[in-house]
Design an enzyme around this catalytic site. Structure first.
Site, PDB file in Angstrom:
ATOM      1  N   CYS A  36       0.862  -1.209  -0.153  1.00  0.00           N
ATOM      2  CA  CYS A  36       0.184  -0.117   0.224  1.00  0.00           C
ATOM      3  C   CYS A  36       1.017   1.293   0.034  1.00  0.00           C
ATOM      4  O   CYS A  36       1.062   1.835   1.287  1.00  0.00           O
ATOM      5  CB  CYS A  36      -0.960   0.050   1.322  1.00  0.00           C
ATOM      6  SG  CYS A  36      -2.232   1.505   0.891  1.00  0.00           S
ATOM      7  N   ASP A  53       2.053  -9.387  -3.007  1.00  0.00           N
ATOM      8  CA  ASP A  53       3.089  -8.591  -2.510  1.00  0.00           C
ATOM      9  C   ASP A  53       4.410  -9.283  -2.808  1.00  0.00           C
ATOM     10  O   ASP A  53       5.518  -8.581  -2.916  1.00  0.00           O
ATOM     11  CB  ASP A  53       3.019  -8.232  -1.009  1.00  0.00           C
ATOM     12  CG  ASP A  53       1.823  -7.575  -0.649  1.00  0.00           C
ATOM     13  OD1 ASP A  53       1.255  -7.036  -1.563  1.00  0.00           O
ATOM     14  OD2 ASP A  53       1.766  -7.413   0.640  1.00  0.00           O
ATOM     15  N   CYS A  87      -5.838   2.420  -4.068  1.00  0.00           N
ATOM     16  CA  CYS A  87      -5.430   2.863  -2.973  1.00  0.00           C
ATOM     17  C   CYS A  87      -6.448   3.666  -2.084  1.00  0.00           C
ATOM     18  O   CYS A  87      -6.651   4.926  -2.783  1.00  0.00           O
ATOM     19  CB  CYS A  87      -4.096   3.636  -2.817  1.00  0.00           C
ATOM     20  SG  CYS A  87      -3.576   3.942  -1.243  1.00  0.00           S
TER      21      CYS A  87
HETATM   22  C1  FAD Z   1      -0.693  -0.476   6.951  1.00  0.00           C
HETATM   23  C2  FAD Z   1      -1.190  -1.225   5.871  1.00  0.00           C
HETATM   24  C3  FAD Z   1      -2.171  -0.604   4.957  1.00  0.00           C
HETATM   25  C4  FAD Z   1      -2.841  -1.070   3.776  1.00  0.00           C
HETATM   26  N1  FAD Z   1      -3.869  -0.534   3.330  1.00  0.00           N
HETATM   27  C5  FAD Z   1      -4.386  -1.043   2.078  1.00  0.00           C
HETATM   28  C6  FAD Z   1      -5.320  -0.532   1.498  1.00  0.00           C
HETATM   29  O1  FAD Z   1      -5.981   0.611   2.050  1.00  0.00           O
HETATM   30  N2  FAD Z   1      -5.831  -1.158   0.483  1.00  0.00           N
HETATM   31  C7  FAD Z   1      -5.536  -2.431   0.044  1.00  0.00           C
HETATM   32  O2  FAD Z   1      -5.939  -2.938  -0.920  1.00  0.00           O
HETATM   33  N3  FAD Z   1      -4.285  -2.830   0.580  1.00  0.00           N
HETATM   34  C8  FAD Z   1      -3.559  -2.318   1.686  1.00  0.00           C
HETATM   35  N4  FAD Z   1      -2.798  -2.747   2.472  1.00  0.00           N
HETATM   36  C9  FAD Z   1      -1.906  -4.004   1.560  1.00  0.00           C
HETATM   37  C10 FAD Z   1      -2.618  -5.496   1.630  1.00  0.00           C
HETATM   38  O3  FAD Z   1      -2.867  -5.687   2.934  1.00  0.00           O
HETATM   39  C11 FAD Z   1      -1.645  -6.382   1.030  1.00  0.00           C
HETATM   40  O4  FAD Z   1      -1.213  -5.898  -0.320  1.00  0.00           O
HETATM   41  C12 FAD Z   1      -2.157  -7.585   0.846  1.00  0.00           C
HETATM   42  O5  FAD Z   1      -2.470  -8.192   2.122  1.00  0.00           O
HETATM   43  C13 FAD Z   1      -1.314  -8.566   0.092  1.00  0.00           C
HETATM   44  O6  FAD Z   1      -1.608 -10.066   0.045  1.00  0.00           O
HETATM   45  P1  FAD Z   1      -0.492 -10.984   0.033  1.00  0.00           P
HETATM   46  O7  FAD Z   1      -1.475 -12.290   0.125  1.00  0.00           O
HETATM   47  O8  FAD Z   1       0.360 -10.898  -0.969  1.00  0.00           O
HETATM   48  O9  FAD Z   1       0.203 -10.954   1.351  1.00  0.00           O
HETATM   49  P2  FAD Z   1      -0.337 -11.060   2.855  1.00  0.00           P
HETATM   50  O10 FAD Z   1      -1.959 -11.050   2.915  1.00  0.00           O
HETATM   51  O11 FAD Z   1       0.268 -10.381   3.825  1.00  0.00           O
HETATM   52  O12 FAD Z   1      -0.185 -12.863   2.914  1.00  0.00           O
HETATM   53  C14 FAD Z   1       0.800 -13.366   3.360  1.00  0.00           C
HETATM   54  C15 FAD Z   1       0.694 -14.761   3.888  1.00  0.00           C
HETATM   55  O13 FAD Z   1       2.086 -15.686   3.757  1.00  0.00           O
HETATM   56  C16 FAD Z   1       2.453 -16.012   4.917  1.00  0.00           C
HETATM   57  N5  FAD Z   1       3.773 -16.430   4.911  1.00  0.00           N
HETATM   58  C17 FAD Z   1       4.846 -15.598   5.262  1.00  0.00           C
HETATM   59  N6  FAD Z   1       5.985 -16.414   5.113  1.00  0.00           N
HETATM   60  C18 FAD Z   1       5.699 -17.506   4.676  1.00  0.00           C
HETATM   61  C19 FAD Z   1       6.409 -18.895   4.457  1.00  0.00           C
HETATM   62  N7  FAD Z   1       7.696 -18.839   4.485  1.00  0.00           N
HETATM   63  N8  FAD Z   1       5.642 -19.899   4.147  1.00  0.00           N
HETATM   64  C20 FAD Z   1       4.157 -19.845   3.798  1.00  0.00           C
HETATM   65  N9  FAD Z   1       3.565 -18.981   4.128  1.00  0.00           N
HETATM   66  C21 FAD Z   1       4.125 -17.756   4.594  1.00  0.00           C
HETATM   67  C22 FAD Z   1       1.852 -15.036   6.007  1.00  0.00           C
HETATM   68  O14 FAD Z   1       1.778 -15.815   7.185  1.00  0.00           O
HETATM   69  C23 FAD Z   1       0.691 -14.650   5.401  1.00  0.00           C
HETATM   70  O15 FAD Z   1      -0.419 -15.321   5.731  1.00  0.00           O
HETATM   71  C24 FAD Z   1      -2.164  -2.422   3.594  1.00  0.00           C
HETATM   72  C25 FAD Z   1      -1.382  -2.981   4.187  1.00  0.00           C
HETATM   73  C26 FAD Z   1      -0.926  -2.318   5.182  1.00  0.00           C
HETATM   74  C27 FAD Z   1       0.413  -2.944   6.114  1.00  0.00           C
END
Ligand code: FAD
Length: 423
Positions: free
Chosen positions: A175, A323, A366
């Site tokens: 974000c 991400d 965003c």
């Molecule tokens: C402060 C903040 C504000 C935000 N605001 C917004 C917003 O307003 N709008 C928006 O759309 N997005 C927002 N986001 C961003 C959004 O939360 C992320 O972009 C989104 O969660 C990404 O999804 P992801 O599945 O890639 O990662 P995540 O949801 O973080 O999931 C990653 C997963 O992988 C797991 N993992 C980690 N390491 C390992 C490993 N070695 N083996 C197996 N699993 C593992 C973790 O436990 C986790 O469950 C914000 C984030 C933050 C921190």
């Protein structure tokens, strides 16, 4: 039953545990993809995810401003795992895409035919000297962690003037708007509590501009002017002394001083603060960086996928989103929502030996909260192309209805639709 063999991918028979589709990470992206695969009838999907809990991270900005309960952002992981999907509760420690095996922290080897890589981003707080020791103390906090967002609110309430300093690193962050949203809320808090005149708000950023999309920058420039915020670009936070309440920045290569004398040591500046909100440097998780899946062109180690098909550029049975991926767009849950259907379509195609047909256009959004009760929605595509999609209303305006969307609408959509593969 669909034909399941492709020419390029051999079924992996050697590993003790084996799944047709293995998903690394059961966060926003992993759960959304798993739900969509189940809806398309895939019988053998497993998620490797260590955490018992799942967080709605977008609300942490509001938690940091006292406008949302921290507890409402967390739920148990177990009921979120789609029915029929196997949950392996462990960490991925090593990926060997040549042998099609993932080794877990507990030492298990899990074989796969197709792999979806979605372990999110790594927060590199340790890259800033002295920061980890002082986080949550001495007026230093970060909304990037569940345990620290309430601390942000605690420190904000103690402010009565002085310097409130907000940072943004040179790496991509999740974000892109999060480093600045909490700044606007703090400035508004000061205005509402009558100490705005005695508070200097500074944005110390390694970036070159407040926002790369011109149409969005235009709105933010006015917000910054309204609050009288001092922006200082091209400077990277490198050290924090919590006891002295000082933050040290190094000027980056883009800073005019450095540009003028590129061979000289990079100058440093120190800013005293009363309240410091840090957005830490971020990168792909280390086990990805160290694997053949990583993009060799950057030390940040993102999973190197084609930006339209989401298929790995070297391993056709590997896909990535969210991400941890190399997709050159702002890393958000909103982006994941658009990436997931593309990935699922192309993955199912690959399982049937077909070339990818679905294309991701870089859409991300965003919700830029600019005050208590005010938000405007920044939506854009690859190459920072502004792309408003909400019909009838002007999303370039700060609006109360958009604030309600952020606080109530988007969380509902997330839990009840997106994670269930319905939106
Ligand atoms: C402060 C903040 C504000 C935000 N605001 C917004 C917003 O307003 N709008 C928006 O759309 N997005 C927002 N986001 C961003 C959004 O939360 C992320 O972009 C989104 O969660 C990404 O999804 P992801 O599945 O890639 O990662 P995540 O949801 O973080 O999931 C990653 C997963 O992988 C797991 N993992 C980690 N390491 C390992 C490993 N070695 N083996 C197996 N699993 C593992 C973790 O436990 C986790 O469950 C914000 C984030 C933050 C921190």
């Amino acid at each position: 039953m669909i034909a399941r063999e492709t020419q390029s991918v051999k079924p992996n028979l050697k590993a003790r545990l084996h799944h047709r589709i293995l998903i690394l990470g059961g966060g926003t992206a992993g759960l959304t993809v798993a739900a969509r695969l189940r809806r398309r009838g895939e019988p053998d999907v497993a998620i490797l995810e260590p955490s018992k809990t799942h967080y709605y991270q977008p609300a942490w900005t509001l938690v940091g401003a006292g406008a949302y309960a921290a507890g409402a952002t967390v739920r148990n992981e177990e009921p979120l795992i789609p029915r029929g999907v196997k949950w392996i509760q462990d960490y991925a420690e090593e990926v060997d895409p040549d042998r099609q095996i993932v080794t877990t922290r507990a030492g298990d080897e899990i074989g796969y035919d197709f792999l979806v890589v979605a372990p999110g981003i790594q927060l590199d707080f340790d890259k800033v000297a002295g920061l980890s020791e002082t986080l949550g103390k001495n007026g230093v906090s970060s909304n990037y962690r569940f345990d620290l967002a309430p601390k942000t609110w605690e420190f904000m309430q103690k402010l009565r003037g002085g310097v409130a300093l907000f940072t943004a690193p040179s790496t991509p962050v999740k974000c892109g708007g999060a480093p600045q949203k909490i700044m606007y809320l703090t400035a508004d808090y000061a205005r509402r509590h009558g100490f705005a005149k005695g508070l200097e708000v500074i944005f110390g950023s390694a970036g070159t501009t407040i926002f790369a999309v011109p149409e969005i920058k235009a709105v933010l420039d006015k917000v910054i002017e309204r609050y009288g915020i001092h922006t200082q670009f091209n400077q990277e936070l490198v050290a924090v002394d919590g006891v002295k309440k000082e933050a040290t920045f190094e000027l980056t290569a883009n800073h005019p001083t450095v540009k003028a004398a590129p061979d000289a040591p990079k100058p440093r500046i120190t800013i005293p603060f009363d309240f410091l909100h840090v957005s830490p440097p971020q990168s792909a998780p280390n086990f990805i960086k160290q694997s053949p899946l990583a993009d060799p062109s950057t030390p940040l180690g993102w999973v190197q996928v084609d930006k339209h098909s989401l298929q790995h550029v070297r391993y056709p049975n590997v896909f990535s989103l969210g991400d941890a991926s190399s997709l050159p767009t702002s890393k958000t849950g909103a982006a994941v929502r658009k990436q997931a259907p593309v990935l699922v379509e192309n993955l199912l195609g690959a399982m049937n030996g077909k070339a990818p047909s679905a294309q991701y256009d870089g859409y991300t959004s965003c919700p830029l909260v600019t005050a208590y009760g005010k938000m405007f929605l920044a939506e854009f595509l690859y190459d920072n192309k502004w792309h408003p999609t909400v019909p009838l209303i002007n999303t370039q305006k700060e609006r109360y209805d958009m604030w309600l969307l952020k606080k109530y609408g988007l969380p509902l959509m997330y839990w009840d639709l997106m994670l269930k593969g319905l939106a």
